[in-house]
Design a protein around this motif. Structure first.
Motif, PDB file in Angstrom:
ATOM      1  N   ASP A  74       0.997  -1.275  -0.073  1.00 28.48           N
ATOM      2  CA  ASP A  74      -0.099   0.060   0.149  1.00 28.48           C
ATOM      3  C   ASP A  74       0.770   1.143  -0.147  1.00 28.48           C
ATOM      4  N   HIS A  75       1.949   1.154   0.900  1.00 29.33           N
ATOM      5  CA  HIS A  75       2.952   2.252   0.886  1.00 29.33           C
ATOM      6  C   HIS A  75       3.539   2.543  -0.378  1.00 29.33           C
ATOM      7  N   ARG A  76       3.889   1.558  -1.116  1.00 28.90           N
ATOM      8  CA  ARG A  76       4.750   1.315  -2.403  1.00 28.90           C
ATOM      9  C   ARG A  76       3.510   1.980  -3.633  1.00 28.90           C
ATOM     10  N   ALA A  77       2.368   1.990  -3.351  1.00 29.99           N
ATOM     11  CA  ALA A  77       1.402   2.327  -4.424  1.00 29.99           C
ATOM     12  C   ALA A  77       0.913   3.694  -4.012  1.00 29.99           C
ATOM     13  N   GLY A  78       1.414   4.243  -2.793  1.00 29.24           N
ATOM     14  CA  GLY A  78       0.992   5.746  -2.727  1.00 29.24           C
ATOM     15  C   GLY A  78       0.391   5.931  -1.328  1.00 29.24           C
ATOM     16  N   GLY A  79       0.034   4.756  -0.785  1.00 28.60           N
ATOM     17  CA  GLY A  79      -0.715   4.853   0.608  1.00 28.60           C
ATOM     18  C   GLY A  79      -2.098   5.146   0.574  1.00 28.60           C
ATOM     19  N   GLY A  80      -2.821   4.621   1.486  1.00 34.33           N
ATOM     20  CA  GLY A  80      -4.090   5.096   1.773  1.00 34.33           C
ATOM     21  C   GLY A  80      -5.222   4.225   0.561  1.00 34.33           C
ATOM     22  N   LYS A  81      -4.742   3.421  -0.155  1.00 29.02           N
ATOM     23  CA  LYS A  81      -5.493   2.694  -0.993  1.00 29.02           C
ATOM     24  C   LYS A  81      -6.170   1.385  -0.416  1.00 29.02           C
ATOM     25  N   ILE A  82      -5.613   0.955   0.391  1.00 26.88           N
ATOM     26  CA  ILE A  82      -5.956  -0.515   0.885  1.00 26.88           C
ATOM     27  C   ILE A  82      -6.521  -0.178   2.387  1.00 26.88           C
ATOM     28  N   VAL A  83      -5.708   0.435   3.220  1.00 30.76           N
ATOM     29  CA  VAL A  83      -6.224   0.983   4.520  1.00 30.76           C
ATOM     30  C   VAL A  83      -6.110   2.431   4.519  1.00 30.76           C
ATOM     31  N   ARG A  84      -7.116   3.177   4.874  1.00 24.46           N
ATOM     32  CA  ARG A  84      -7.177   4.582   4.924  1.00 24.46           C
ATOM     33  C   ARG A  84      -6.057   5.195   5.676  1.00 24.46           C
ATOM     34  N   LYS A  85      -5.579   6.316   5.506  1.00 19.66           N
ATOM     35  CA  LYS A  85      -4.579   7.087   6.202  1.00 19.66           C
ATOM     36  C   LYS A  85      -5.439   7.545   7.770  1.00 19.66           C
ATOM     37  N   GLU A  86      -6.487   8.102   7.588  1.00 21.74           N
ATOM     38  CA  GLU A  86      -7.214   8.827   8.778  1.00 21.74           C
ATOM     39  C   GLU A  86      -7.394   7.906   9.742  1.00 21.74           C
ATOM     40  N   ALA A  87      -6.994   8.027  11.183  1.00 19.21           N
ATOM     41  CA  ALA A  87      -6.864   7.416  12.256  1.00 19.21           C
ATOM     42  C   ALA A  87      -8.133   6.342  12.601  1.00 19.21           C
ATOM     43  N   SER A  88      -9.148   6.901  12.536  1.00 17.00           N
ATOM     44  CA  SER A  88     -10.189   6.046  13.321  1.00 17.00           C
ATOM     45  C   SER A  88     -10.807   4.904  12.057  1.00 17.00           C
ATOM     46  N   ALA A  89     -10.497   5.343  10.939  1.00 19.43           N
ATOM     47  CA  ALA A  89     -10.842   4.246   9.673  1.00 19.43           C
ATOM     48  C   ALA A  89      -9.739   3.685   9.408  1.00 19.43           C
ATOM     49  N   ARG A  90      -8.317   3.917   9.630  1.00 21.98           N
ATOM     50  CA  ARG A  90      -7.309   3.006   9.739  1.00 21.98           C
ATOM     51  C   ARG A  90      -7.301   1.859  10.739  1.00 21.98           C
ATOM     52  N   PHE A  91      -7.666   2.358  12.016  1.00 23.04           N
ATOM     53  CA  PHE A  91      -7.594   1.438  13.095  1.00 23.04           C
ATOM     54  C   PHE A  91      -8.711   0.514  12.958  1.00 23.04           C
ATOM     55  N   ALA A  92      -9.744   0.829  12.597  1.00 16.12           N
ATOM     56  CA  ALA A  92     -11.197   0.072  12.458  1.00 16.12           C
ATOM     57  C   ALA A  92     -10.760  -1.058  11.532  1.00 16.12           C
ATOM     58  N   ALA A  93      -9.949  -0.705  10.156  1.00  9.67           N
ATOM     59  CA  ALA A  93      -9.763  -1.496   9.048  1.00  9.67           C
ATOM     60  C   ALA A  93      -8.741  -2.502   9.667  1.00  9.67           C
ATOM     61  N   LEU A  94      -7.738  -2.093  10.440  1.00 13.16           N
ATOM     62  CA  LEU A  94      -6.676  -3.024  10.811  1.00 13.16           C
ATOM     63  C   LEU A  94      -7.239  -4.064  11.785  1.00 13.16           C
ATOM     64  N   THR A  95      -8.132  -3.384  12.508  1.00 12.39           N
ATOM     65  CA  THR A  95      -8.793  -4.499  13.595  1.00 12.39           C
ATOM     66  C   THR A  95      -9.558  -5.448  12.820  1.00 12.39           C
ATOM     67  N   LEU A  96     -10.274  -5.194  12.004  1.00 10.98           N
ATOM     68  CA  LEU A  96     -10.999  -5.980  11.157  1.00 10.98           C
ATOM     69  C   LEU A  96     -10.246  -6.933  10.374  1.00 10.98           C
ATOM     70  N   GLN A  97      -8.956  -6.604  10.041  1.00 14.96           N
ATOM     71  CA  GLN A  97      -7.962  -7.415   9.359  1.00 14.96           C
ATOM     72  C   GLN A  97      -7.369  -8.648  10.499  1.00 14.96           C
TER      73      GLN A  97
END
Length: 133
Positions: A74-97
């Motif tokens: 995701d970082h290599r592709a520019g970031g925020g494409k698979i897991v969002r950069k915004e904190a609440s959405a990011r941690f919700a996605a990482l928890t679901l993962q």
């Protein structure tokens, strides 16, 4: 070119392959079959845990564990494409993962147990067999 060491039945390898497609990085990666049950496979030299998937980047850096590999891609592709950069959405996605990865782990153990054997893994020093309970 990056190298992805994986095996077709691996759900974690499939997760990484799906991310490659979403991110448009399929042409940047060669996929090489790995057999974590084969002590002669070079996987253990590339990844001390001896598990798949394992990603080898162009400079020789080795990344393992699908969440780490996904973060890198995701970082290599520019970031925020698979897991969002915004904190609440990011941690919700990482928890679901993490939940989904736990479900996949449980499913893999059921497959191993259904084959009539005890779940087994191997490290550099030899096989590690889970003790009977």
């Amino acid at each position: 070119m990056m190298i992805l060491r994986s095996s077709p039945p691996s759900p974690f390898g499939r997760k990484v392959k799906l991310a490659l497609g979403i991110l448009g990085l399929e042409s940047d990666v060669a996929i090489e079959k790995a057999d974590p049950t084969d002590a002669a496979d070079t996987l253990r030299k590339q990844n001390p845990i001896g598990k798949i998937p394992t990603l080898i980047v162009e400079d020789g850096t080795v990344l393992y564990d699908s969440p780490v590999i996904l973060e890198y891609l995701d970082h290599r592709a520019g970031g925020g494409k698979i897991v969002r950069k915004e904190a609440s959405a990011r941690f919700a996605a990482l928890t679901l993962q993490a939940l989904c990865d736990g479900i996949l782990d449980a499913g893999i153990l059921l497959v191993y147990e259904g084959r009539g054997g005890r779940p087994r893994c191997t490290c550099r020093s030899g096989p590690i067999i889970r003790p009977e309970r």
